[in-house]
Design a protein around this motif. Sequence first.
Motif, PDB file in Angstrom:
ATOM      1  N   ASP A 236       0.876  -1.053   0.002  1.00 41.87           N
ATOM      2  CA  ASP A 236      -0.138   0.146   0.044  1.00 41.87           C
ATOM      3  C   ASP A 236       0.887   1.364   0.047  1.00 41.87           C
ATOM      4  O   ASP A 236       1.116   1.647   1.224  1.00 41.87           O
ATOM      5  CB  ASP A 236      -0.882  -0.074   1.218  1.00 41.87           C
ATOM      6  CG  ASP A 236      -1.862   1.328   1.183  1.00 41.87           C
ATOM      7  OD1 ASP A 236      -2.153   1.827   0.348  1.00 41.87           O
ATOM      8  OD2 ASP A 236      -2.595   1.216   2.272  1.00 41.87           O
ATOM      9  N   GLU A 237       1.094   1.842  -1.141  1.00 42.18           N
ATOM     10  CA  GLU A 237       2.157   2.890  -1.320  1.00 42.18           C
ATOM     11  C   GLU A 237       3.185   2.779  -0.377  1.00 42.18           C
ATOM     12  O   GLU A 237       3.558   3.916   0.423  1.00 42.18           O
ATOM     13  CB  GLU A 237       1.012   4.261  -1.019  1.00 42.18           C
ATOM     14  CG  GLU A 237      -0.220   4.276  -1.900  1.00 42.18           C
ATOM     15  CD  GLU A 237      -0.865   5.676  -1.634  1.00 42.18           C
ATOM     16  OE1 GLU A 237      -0.067   6.718  -1.353  1.00 42.18           O
ATOM     17  OE2 GLU A 237      -1.758   5.747  -2.017  1.00 42.18           O
ATOM     18  N   VAL A 238       3.879   2.025  -0.658  1.00 38.39           N
ATOM     19  CA  VAL A 238       5.064   1.640   0.265  1.00 38.39           C
ATOM     20  C   VAL A 238       6.221   2.564   0.159  1.00 38.39           C
ATOM     21  O   VAL A 238       7.032   2.673   1.166  1.00 38.39           O
ATOM     22  CB  VAL A 238       5.746   0.271   0.136  1.00 38.39           C
ATOM     23  CG1 VAL A 238       4.483  -0.786   0.785  1.00 38.39           C
ATOM     24  CG2 VAL A 238       6.068  -0.158  -1.140  1.00 38.39           C
ATOM     25  N   THR A 239       6.325   3.389  -0.890  1.00 36.43           N
ATOM     26  CA  THR A 239       7.299   4.088  -0.712  1.00 36.43           C
ATOM     27  C   THR A 239       6.911   5.872  -0.679  1.00 36.43           C
ATOM     28  O   THR A 239       8.038   6.613  -0.648  1.00 36.43           O
ATOM     29  CB  THR A 239       8.165   4.167  -2.371  1.00 36.43           C
ATOM     30  OG1 THR A 239       7.094   4.394  -3.145  1.00 36.43           O
ATOM     31  CG2 THR A 239       8.817   2.893  -2.515  1.00 36.43           C
ATOM     32  N   SER A 240       5.654   5.986  -0.390  1.00 40.13           N
ATOM     33  CA  SER A 240       5.096   7.384  -0.282  1.00 40.13           C
ATOM     34  C   SER A 240       5.616   7.934   0.825  1.00 40.13           C
ATOM     35  O   SER A 240       5.701   9.274   1.001  1.00 40.13           O
ATOM     36  CB  SER A 240       3.711   7.382  -0.129  1.00 40.13           C
ATOM     37  OG  SER A 240       3.185   6.591  -1.515  1.00 40.13           O
ATOM     38  N   ALA A 241       6.006   7.291   1.861  1.00 43.39           N
ATOM     39  CA  ALA A 241       6.750   8.040   3.109  1.00 43.39           C
ATOM     40  C   ALA A 241       8.020   8.051   3.261  1.00 43.39           C
ATOM     41  O   ALA A 241       8.547   8.623   4.324  1.00 43.39           O
ATOM     42  CB  ALA A 241       6.042   7.379   4.485  1.00 43.39           C
ATOM     43  N   LEU A 242       8.642   7.799   2.207  1.00 35.75           N
ATOM     44  CA  LEU A 242      10.049   7.599   2.115  1.00 35.75           C
ATOM     45  C   LEU A 242      10.791   9.060   1.537  1.00 35.75           C
ATOM     46  O   LEU A 242      10.280   9.525   0.658  1.00 35.75           O
ATOM     47  CB  LEU A 242      10.486   6.544   1.504  1.00 35.75           C
ATOM     48  CG  LEU A 242      10.352   5.110   2.140  1.00 35.75           C
ATOM     49  CD1 LEU A 242      10.670   3.996   1.364  1.00 35.75           C
ATOM     50  CD2 LEU A 242      10.823   4.872   3.533  1.00 35.75           C
TER      51      LEU A 242
END
Lengths: 263, 222
Positions: free
Chosen positions: A176-182
């Motif tokens: 679930d949007e696993v790179t959005s918070a990086l």
Amino acid sequence: MTDPILLQARGVTKSFGGVNVLKGIDLDVLQGQVVSLIGASGSGKTTFLRCVNLLEEHDGGEILLDGEPIGYRDQGGRRVRLSEARVSAQRARIGMVFQQFNLFPHLTASGNVTLGLTKVLGKSKAEAQEIAEHWLDRVGLSAHSARHPYELSGGQQQRVAIARAVAMQPRLLLFDEVTSALDPELVAEVLTVMRSLAESGMTMLLVSHEMLFVREVSDHVLFLEQGRVAVEGPPSQVFDQPENERLRSFLGRFHGLFGASSA
Amino acid sequence: MIDYHFDWTVITRNAGFLADALLLGLGLAVASLAIGCLIGLLAAYARLSRWRLLSGAVWIYVELIRCIPLLLLIFFLYFGLPELGVRFLDKFETFVAALSIYAGAYMCEVFRAGLESIPRQYVEASKAIGLRPWQRQRYVVLPVMFRITLPSISNNLISLFKDTSLAAAIAVPELTFAARQINANTFRVMEAWLTASALYLLTAYAIAIALRQVERRYAAIR
């Protein structure tokens, strides 16, 4: 293709307080496939993903994993919710990686991976430890297995989260949007791990805004708009010859990465 | 001009008596706090339950106990209950019961706040790996809650340890009672009360330091 259908969604609907977020989603994921959901925020991508492993309960339609309905059983035409124990068992067959990593803060990297192995799959501590070492090594973190989440960077935390999910040997992995918070410089390390999982034949369903990555790894792409599948097809078709006006304008937002964007 | 001559032999002569009294107080505190924490934890879950009646009953318990002085609670259990036909408790058991009920109400609030402050994302992650509801509580929610609430737990434990002095009111021979006894028998007012105060101070401070070590060890969060 003769691969069996692993995940099947038929007319899945979901509303929150009178707002219809999903208005009938149909989708098939074949074994070994990578299927991606793209679309603007609010289009229902994440909600659909959360319905697949019952973090949200869909209101109508059905979701089948290996032909077995998720969350409900049919009793004389009525939908009956499964017991918590059955739901937990179904969830154990589906891995999920979250946008915010969601690592257990009180456990080490290795402890995060072994918890499900020992408590859900009933493996011995030694065996779980061995599996954890293997997967932490696969995501390039064997040197960090004794660290707590707060001692790791965002990218490292997300790779631990992937190891935690995949170590359970799920039938299907949800991202679930696993790179959005990086931070941008940490995105690549996570995408590399995901690419290697895809190449190893893991079945994956992802929600992502990393359009180049989606185009590269996906077998099938669905463009969601206001709770419906507006366009779907192989990535070449979705990205390179988008006929749908909304899709064109959506893709145009990604800096003209794609040929058909209106410039 | 102060006309008081200290005579500390009264303390050395009664050292054994005071030591026993201190240990008894500590024992009462440990027993009450252990039971109190258990009551508090169960009450916190009940307070957060969807079942209104249960949640309401616990709310009344917490508010009632927090608004009543502990000494009154002790007197009620010690003098009141026998009037109602409950006679099976001796004074030690009565005091442990009173302090446990009292501690339970305070710990309930600490634990409730802790449980409510657990970010939803940890619970979702524990669902996603297939943990059953009780396993989520046991392996994720409670350990995280324990770490979040540790400073409040420490504060309450120290405060409740000092409350064991109220046991003197029903003639439980703990430290305050012992000091009063020495005072009454020897008229050595200052020696008796200064010694008792020093012992409370040292013990409470030792508890505080020990708990700070625990906090340091487990604060591995965020």
